[in-house]
Write a protein that holds these residues in place. Structure first.
Motif, short mmCIF file in Angstrom:
data_model
loop_
_atom_site.label_atom_id
_atom_site.label_comp_id
_atom_site.label_asym_id
_atom_site.label_seq_id
_atom_site.Cartn_x
_atom_site.Cartn_y
_atom_site.Cartn_z
N GLY A 41 -32.37 -63.93 -54.24
CA GLY A 41 -33.15 -62.75 -53.88
C GLY A 41 -32.30 -61.56 -53.45
N PRO A 42 -32.97 -60.46 -53.06
CA PRO A 42 -32.27 -59.18 -52.84
C PRO A 42 -31.28 -59.13 -51.68
N VAL A 43 -31.46 -59.95 -50.62
CA VAL A 43 -30.51 -59.86 -49.50
C VAL A 43 -29.14 -60.42 -49.89
N THR A 44 -29.06 -61.00 -51.08
CA THR A 44 -27.78 -61.53 -51.55
C THR A 44 -26.70 -60.44 -51.57
N MET A 45 -27.11 -59.21 -51.85
CA MET A 45 -26.13 -58.13 -51.90
C MET A 45 -25.40 -58.02 -50.56
N ASP A 46 -26.14 -58.18 -49.46
CA ASP A 46 -25.51 -58.06 -48.14
C ASP A 46 -24.60 -59.26 -47.86
N VAL A 47 -24.93 -60.41 -48.42
CA VAL A 47 -24.11 -61.61 -48.22
C VAL A 47 -22.76 -61.47 -48.92
N VAL A 48 -22.76 -60.88 -50.11
CA VAL A 48 -21.52 -60.80 -50.90
C VAL A 48 -20.78 -59.47 -50.72
N MET A 49 -21.40 -58.51 -50.04
CA MET A 49 -20.86 -57.15 -49.95
C MET A 49 -19.44 -57.07 -49.41
N TRP A 135 -28.58 -47.08 -46.72
CA TRP A 135 -29.87 -46.77 -46.08
C TRP A 135 -30.40 -45.44 -46.64
N VAL A 136 -29.53 -44.45 -46.69
CA VAL A 136 -29.93 -43.13 -47.19
C VAL A 136 -30.16 -43.18 -48.70
N ARG A 137 -29.25 -43.81 -49.41
CA ARG A 137 -29.32 -43.80 -50.87
C ARG A 137 -30.52 -44.57 -51.42
N PHE A 138 -30.84 -45.71 -50.77
CA PHE A 138 -31.91 -46.56 -51.30
C PHE A 138 -33.15 -46.58 -50.42
N ASP A 139 -33.27 -45.62 -49.50
CA ASP A 139 -34.47 -45.47 -48.67
C ASP A 139 -34.80 -46.75 -47.91
N TYR A 140 -33.83 -47.26 -47.16
CA TYR A 140 -34.05 -48.48 -46.38
C TYR A 140 -35.13 -48.29 -45.32
N GLY A 141 -35.43 -47.04 -44.97
CA GLY A 141 -36.45 -46.78 -43.96
C GLY A 141 -37.82 -47.33 -44.36
N ALA A 142 -38.02 -47.56 -45.65
CA ALA A 142 -39.30 -48.09 -46.12
C ALA A 142 -39.39 -49.61 -45.95
N LEU A 143 -38.28 -50.26 -45.57
CA LEU A 143 -38.27 -51.72 -45.45
C LEU A 143 -38.78 -52.16 -44.07
N GLN A 144 -39.23 -53.40 -43.98
CA GLN A 144 -39.67 -53.97 -42.71
C GLN A 144 -38.48 -54.09 -41.76
N PRO A 145 -38.71 -53.83 -40.44
CA PRO A 145 -37.59 -53.90 -39.47
C PRO A 145 -36.87 -55.25 -39.47
N GLY A 146 -37.62 -56.34 -39.61
CA GLY A 146 -37.00 -57.66 -39.61
C GLY A 146 -36.04 -57.84 -40.78
N ILE A 147 -36.44 -57.33 -41.93
CA ILE A 147 -35.56 -57.43 -43.11
C ILE A 147 -34.32 -56.57 -42.92
N LEU A 148 -34.51 -55.39 -42.34
CA LEU A 148 -33.38 -54.49 -42.10
C LEU A 148 -32.35 -55.12 -41.17
N VAL A 149 -32.83 -55.73 -40.09
CA VAL A 149 -31.92 -56.37 -39.13
C VAL A 149 -31.17 -57.51 -39.81
N THR A 150 -31.89 -58.30 -40.59
CA THR A 150 -31.26 -59.42 -41.31
C THR A 150 -30.20 -58.90 -42.28
N MET A 151 -30.52 -57.86 -43.02
CA MET A 151 -29.56 -57.28 -43.96
C MET A 151 -28.33 -56.76 -43.24
#
Length: 194
Positions: A41-49, A135-151
Motif C-alpha cells: 500500500g501507499p505508506v510503503t513510500m515512507d518505509v523505503v524513503m 506535504w505541500v506537493r501532494f496536499d497531505y493536509g487532506a489526509l487523516q491525522p492518524g495516517i499523517l503521523v504514521t507516515m
C-alpha cells in the motif's frame, strides 16, 4: 572537519562518482518501491524513503566539509535526470530539499561530528525536510491525522536506518578497502588512534 573548507579536485571527483553511483541505485530503488507499494500500500513510500537520502550522508561522512551533503544529493538528482528519470527537472528540487535536510544536521555540529548518531540524525533531518516538501506537493493536509503521523514516523525511521545507519555501514566498508586514504575521514580516524 579537515583544515580547509574549499574542496580539492579529488574530493570533487569522489562526490561526482558517489552521485553517479547512487543515481543508478536510486533509480533501481524506485522499482523496489513500486513492487512493495503494490503489495503493502501507499505508506510503503515512507518505509523505503530513507534510501533516497543516502548519497548525501555517505558523501558528507567521507569528505567532511560544508555543502557536501547538499551538493551530493543535488548531483545525484541531476544524474538521475540525465539517465532518463520520468520525474524530470522536479527531481532537482527534491534532491535540494533532501540534501538541505541532511546538511542542516551536519551544520548544527559545525561539520565536526560524523558519528553514527549524527549520520542517523542527518537521515531524520532529510526525512523531515522531505516530509514538509511532499506535504505541500501532494496536499497531505487532506489526509487523516492518524495516517499523517504514521507516515511521518515511518519516514523518520527510514531516514535514520536506510539513510544514516546504512550510510555508516557503506562508509566503513569503503574505508576498509583503503580507497578513502588521505581524505578527511582517514585523517580523523588516524588522529583518533594516536
Amino acid at each position: 572537519m579537515s583544515g580547509t573548507r574549499g574542496w580539492t579536485l579529488r574530493e570533487i571527483l569522489i562526490v561526482s562518482v558517489l552521485g553517479a553511483v547512487f543515481a543508478v541505485l536510486y533509480l533501481g530503488w524506485v522499482q523496489v518501491w513500486l513492487i512493495a507499494q503494490a503489495v503493502f500500500g501507499p505508506v510503503t513510500m515512507d518505509v523505503v524513503m530513507g534510501f533516497w537520502f543516502i548519497a548525501s550522508i555517505v558523501a558528507a561522512a567521507v569528505i567532511r566539509k560544508p555543502g557536501v551533503a547538499f551538493a551530493a544529493e543535488v548531483l545525484t538528482a541531476a544524474v538521475q535526470i540525465l539517465l532518463g528519470s520520468p520525474a524530470g527537472l522536479l527531481l532537482l528540487v527534491t534532491g535540494a530539499v533532501q540534501g538541505a535536510g541532511a546538511e542542516a544536521v551536519f551544520a548544527a555540529t559545525r561539520w565536526r561530528n560524523y558519528s553514527l548518531p549524527v549520520l542517523m540524525a542527518a537521515g531524520v533531518g532529510a526525512a523531515i525536510f522531505s516530509f514538509i516538501y511532499t506535504w505541500v506537493r501532494f496536499d497531505y493536509g487532506a489526509l487523516q491525522p492518524g495516517i499523517l503521523v504514521t507516515m511521518f514516523i515511518l519516514r523518520c525511521l527510514s531516514g535514520a536506518l536506510l539513510g544514516g545507519w546504512l550510510g555508516h555501514v557503506i562508509v566503513e566498508a569503503l574505508y576498509r578497502t583503503g580507497a578513502l586514504a588521505g581524505l578527511a575521514i582517514d585523517h580523523e580516524k588516524r588522529s583518533a588512534i594516536v
